[in-house]
Design an enzyme around this catalytic site. Structure first.
Site, short mmCIF file in Angstrom:
data_model
loop_
_atom_site.label_atom_id
_atom_site.label_comp_id
_atom_site.label_asym_id
_atom_site.label_seq_id
_atom_site.Cartn_x
_atom_site.Cartn_y
_atom_site.Cartn_z
CB SER A 138 -1.81 61.63 -17.70
OG SER A 138 -2.37 62.48 -18.66
CG ASP A 295 -4.24 66.18 -18.92
OD1 ASP A 295 -3.63 67.26 -19.03
OD2 ASP A 295 -3.75 65.09 -19.26
CG ASP A 297 -0.15 65.31 -17.13
OD1 ASP A 297 -1.32 65.36 -17.55
OD2 ASP A 297 0.76 64.70 -17.73
CG ASP A 299 -0.08 65.58 -20.93
OD1 ASP A 299 -1.24 65.61 -20.49
OD2 ASP A 299 0.54 64.51 -21.11
NE ARG A 300 -4.56 62.92 -23.21
CZ ARG A 300 -3.66 62.10 -22.73
NH1 ARG A 300 -3.04 62.41 -21.60
NH2 ARG A 300 -3.36 60.98 -23.35
CD GLU A 395 -2.27 61.53 -28.20
OE1 GLU A 395 -1.80 60.50 -28.71
OE2 GLU A 395 -2.21 61.78 -26.99
CE LYS A 409 -0.48 63.28 -23.86
NZ LYS A 409 0.55 62.26 -24.19
#
Length: 642
Positions: A138, A295, A297, A299-300, A395, A409
Site C-alpha cells: 500500500s 496511494d 496501490d 485503494d485510498r 475510515e 476501500k
C-alpha cells in the site's frame, strides 16, 4: 536472485544487528496478512517467506473448501513494488504464489500486469472464487512489501481465519519442490489472466454511481490527479472516461509506476500537502481547482481544493462529503422513502461520527465497526445477505467504499465519484469546501484532530498502555478520571474487552489482546482514542468534538516545534483556538498547550491554559483564566507524551 549474496555481504560486514533483525523471529500472519521490509531472512518479505505463506494458505483453503477449491480457484494480483538489491518484486512474489497454488491443482487467475488492490476483491466476488491474494504494501515506505488476503465473500479475512492460516504456515515451512518453478506457469492450463474481463466488468459496474452524465459531459471544471508513482494513473483515467468526465490532468513526474518513489519522502497522500506539492503546481499552471491523489496501490483517495489557498481535506472531511453525496444521489433515484429503513452506512470506530448524524436526520442506519476495512467489508457482506442496502463506508485514513461491488476501500471508483460531485457542485458555483460547510451546517459540526507517534519498541508501547490501565500507580485496573480539567465519563478498552458505559462493563465491539486500543469519552462531548497500528510502527490518536445541527465550531491550529539533540530540551508548543456558538449565543474557547520534553530520566510537564467567554442571548459572562499542571508520563527507560 541475490538473497544469498545479501546475507553473505552482511556476514562479511559483521552486521550482527541487521542479521538478527532479518533472522531473529518470523513474521506474524494476521488479519492484515503480512507486511514487512523486503530482504533476506524469515522476518522479511522474500521468495522463501512468500512460498511458505502461500503453502500454508493453500493448505488452509483445502481444509475449508475441499474439492471446491480445485473447481473455483483463487485470484492473485500485484502492485509495482520492487527490491533492486535482490531482484525481488511484487510481480515475482505473485508468480511464486501462483506456482504454489497450481502445483496443488488449484486454478489461479493471475493478473498479467500491475493492478489496483480493489480489483482483487472485485474479482473474488465477480468470478465466485474461494480467495484472493494481493501483493502490495500500500502506502508503506519503498523497502516494504505485503501479502493481503481476501476470503470467498470478497472481504479481507477476520478471525478465526488468521489463526488458522498462521498455524497452517508453521506446519508447511519446507518448500514443496514445485513451489519454486515459476517457469512452468507459461504453459500451465490452470493459469488464467482475468485482466481484461475484470477491467471491463469493473468499469461497467461502477457506472451505477454515475448520476449526472449530462453535467459531466459539459463540465469545464479542471481536476488534477496523481498516482504518486503507483498503479493508479491508467485506472483513474478509465474511471473518469466511464463517467464521461473530462480527463484529469496527470502529474507527469508521478504518473508512471516507480518503486523508488523519487519525488516524495513517503508515498502516502494521507500526509497531506508535502506529497501534493507537484499536484498543486500543475493545478495552478492549468487553472485546476481540485486535486485528487491515490496511494501507490490505488485503494485510498486524498482530495484538496483551492478557495484562495489550497486545502487538503482530512479523511473524515472527505468521508463527510462522499457520504452526503452518495446518499443524496440514492435519495433522488429512490423517491419511495419507505426503503430508507433498509439503507446502511458504516464507519470505523475511530472515524468521524458525521455519518451517524446524517443517518439520524435522514432515517437510515449507521453502524460503527472495529478499525480497518476488514471489519466493514465483512459487516457489509452480512447486511447484503440480509437484503440490506450498503451505500457507503469509510475510515479516517482516506479509505472509502462507495457501494458494495468492492467490499474494501477503493480509490479508483471514489476518484470518479468525487469527480462527478465536483462537476455537479461547480455547475452551481459551489466549491467542495463550501459544500462541506453546508453539510456541517445541516447535520452538525464534527471537528477532528488525528495524528501519530512513531515507536519501534513494543515494550515501550506495552508499558505506556499499561500505565493508562493502572493510572496513578494503582495495582488494580484504574483509568484516568480527567484530562486537562475535563472529566472522563466513559472508558472503552478493546484490548481487554472493558467498557464502562455498558451495564455489564463488557465492550460491544470485539476485543483483541494482540493490539492496543483505548477510547476515552469526555463530559464536554469530546472523544479520544489511542491505538497501535497493525501495519506500521505507529501509536495513533484520534479526537473528535461533535455539535448539534445549527451550532458552529471553528478550529484553528498552529504548530511550532523546536528539537534538540539527546540531553537537551525539546519544546513543543501548540495553540488551539476554537469558536463555538449555539444559535444566538457566542462561546470562545482558547487553549494553549506547552510541552517541555527532556531526555530519559528527566520529567515531562504539560501546561494547559484555558480562557473561555460564554454569553447567553444579550448577556455577557466572563470566566477567569486558570493554569493547570498535569504530569503526563514519566518512565526511566523511555519517555513519551500522548
Amino acid at each position: 536472485l541475490n538473497w544469498l549474496a545479501l546475507v553473505q555481504g552482511l556476514v562479511k560486514e559483521g552486521a550482527v544487528g541487521e542479521l538478527r533483525r532479518c533472522f531473529g523471529s518470523r513474521m506474524e500472519f494476521g488479519t492484515a496478512g503480512l507486511r514487512a521490509a523486503m530482504g533476506p531472512g524469515i522476518s522479511c518479505m522474500n521468495d522463501l517467506t512468500i512460498i511458505q505463506t502461500t503453502q500454508g494458505f493453500c493448505k488452509y483453503l483445502e481444509q475449508c473448501f475441499g474439492q471446491c477449491l480445485k473447481e473455483r480457484g483463487v485470484v492473485v494480483g500485484f502492485d509495482a513494488r520492487a527490491h533492486p538489491p535482490s531482484g525481488g518484486s511484487s510481480r515475482r512474489f505473485a508468480s511464486l504464489a501462483a506456482a504454489v497454488f497450481t502445483c496443488r491443482g488449484v486454478p489461479v487467475h493471475l493478473f498479467c500486469d500491475i493492478t489496483p488492490t480493489p480489483f482483487v476483491p472485485f474479482a473474488v466476488s465477480h468470478l465466485g472464487l474461494c480467495a484472493g491474494v494481493m501483493v502490495t504494501a500500500s502506502h508503506n515506505p519503498k523497502q516494504d512489501n505485503g501479502y493481503k488476503v481476501y476470503w470467498e465473500n470478497g472481504a479481507q479475512i477476520v478471525p478465526p481465519h488468521d489463526k488458522g492460516i498462521s498455524v497452517a504456515i508453521e506446519a508447511n515451512l519446507e518448500p514443496w519442490p514445485e513451489s519454486w518453478d515459476i517457469t512452468s506457469l507459461s504453459h500451465c492450463p490452470l493459469l488464467k489472466d482475468p485482466f481484461q474481463d475484470i477491467h471491463t466488468e469493473y468499469y461497467r459496474t461502477i457506472q451505477q454511481h454515475c448520476h449526472h452524465r449530462d453535467i459531466n459531459k459539459s463540465s469545464e471544471v479542471k481536476i488534477v490527479h496523481t498516482s504518486v508513482h503507483g498503479v493508479g494513473h491508467a485506472f483513474v483515467q478509465s474511471a473518469f472516461k466511464a463517467f464521461d468526465l473530462r480527463p484529469p490532468y496527470a502529474v507527469e513526474e508521478q504518473k508512471d509506476p516507480d518503486p523508488e518513489f523519487p519525488t516524495v519522502k513517503y508515498p502516502n497522500p494521507e500526509e497531506g500537502k508535502g506529497v501534493l506539492t507537484l499536484s498543486f503546481a500543475l493545478a495552478e499552471r492549468e487553472g485546476a481547482t481540485v486535486v485528487l491523489a491515490n496511494d501507490p496501490d490505488a485503494d485510498r483517495l486524498a482530495c484538496g481544493d483551492h478557495g484562495g489557498q489550497w486545502r487538503v481535506f482530512s479523511g473524515n472531511e472527505l468521508g463527510a462529503l462522499l457520504g452526503w453525496w452518495v446518499y443524496r444521489c440514492w435519495k433522488q433515484t429512490n423517491p419511495d422513502q419507505s426503503t430508507v429503513k433498509s439503507v446502511y452506512m458504516l464507519a470505523s470506530t475511530v472515524s468521524s461520527k458525521i455519518l451517524r448524524a446524517i443517518a439520524l436526520k435522514e432515517g437510515f442506519h449507521f453502524e460503527e465497526t472495529l478499525t480497518g476495512f476488514k471489519w466493514m467489508g465483512n459487516r457489509a457482506r452480512e447486511l447484503l445477505d440480509q437484503n440490506k442496502i450498503v451505500l457507503f463506508a469509510f475510515e479516517e485514513a482516506i479509505g472509502y467504499m462507495c457501494g458494495s461491488a468492492v467490499l474494501d476501500k477503493d480509490g479508483v471508483s471514489a476518484a470518479a465519484i468525487a469527480g462527478e460531485m465536483t462537476s455537479y457542485l461547480a455547475a452551481k458555483n459551489i466549491t467542495l469546501s463550501q459544500q462541506l460547510t453546508a453539510v456541517y451546517e445541516e447535520y452538525g459540526y464534527h471537528i477532528t484532530k488525528n495524528s501519530y507517534f512513531i515507536c519501534h519498541d513494543q515494550e515501550v508501547i506495552r508499558a505506556m498502555f499499561d500505565r493508562l490501565r493502572h493510572y496513578g500507580n494503582q495495582e488494580d485496573v484504574s483509568y484516568p478520571r480527567q484530562c486537562g480539567g475535563v472529566a472522563i465519563t466513559a472508558v472503552r478498552d478493546l484490548t481487554t474487552g472493558y467498557d464502562s458505559s455498558q451495564a455489564d462493563n463488557k465492550a460491544v465491539l470485539p476485543s483483541s489482546p494482540s493490539s492496543q486500543m483505548i477510547t476515552f469519552s469526555f463530559s464536554n462531548g469530546g472523544v479520544a482514542t489511542m491505538r497501535t497500528s497493525g501495519t506500521e510502527p505507529k501509536i495513533k490518536y484520534y479526537t473528535e468534538l461533535c455539535a448539534a445541527p445549527g451550532n458552529r465550531y471553528k478550529h484553528t491550529i498552529y504548530y511550532t516545534e523546536l528539537c534538540a539533540a539527546p540531553g537537551n530540551r525539546y519544546k513543543h508548543t501548540i495553540y488551539y483556538t476554537e469558536l463555538c456558538a449555539a444559535p444566538g449565543n457566542r462561546y470562545k474557547h482558547t487553549i494553549y498547550y506547552t510541552e517541555l520534553c527532556a531526555a530519559p530520566g528527566n520529567r515531562y510537564k504539560h501546561t494547559i491554559y484555558y480562557t473561555e467567554l460564554c454569553a447567553a442571548p444579550g448577556n455577557r459572562y466572563k470566566t477567569h483564566t486558570h493554569t493547570q499542571y498535569v504530569h503526563i508520563l514519566y518512565m526511566h527507560t523511555h519517555t513519551a507524551v500522548l
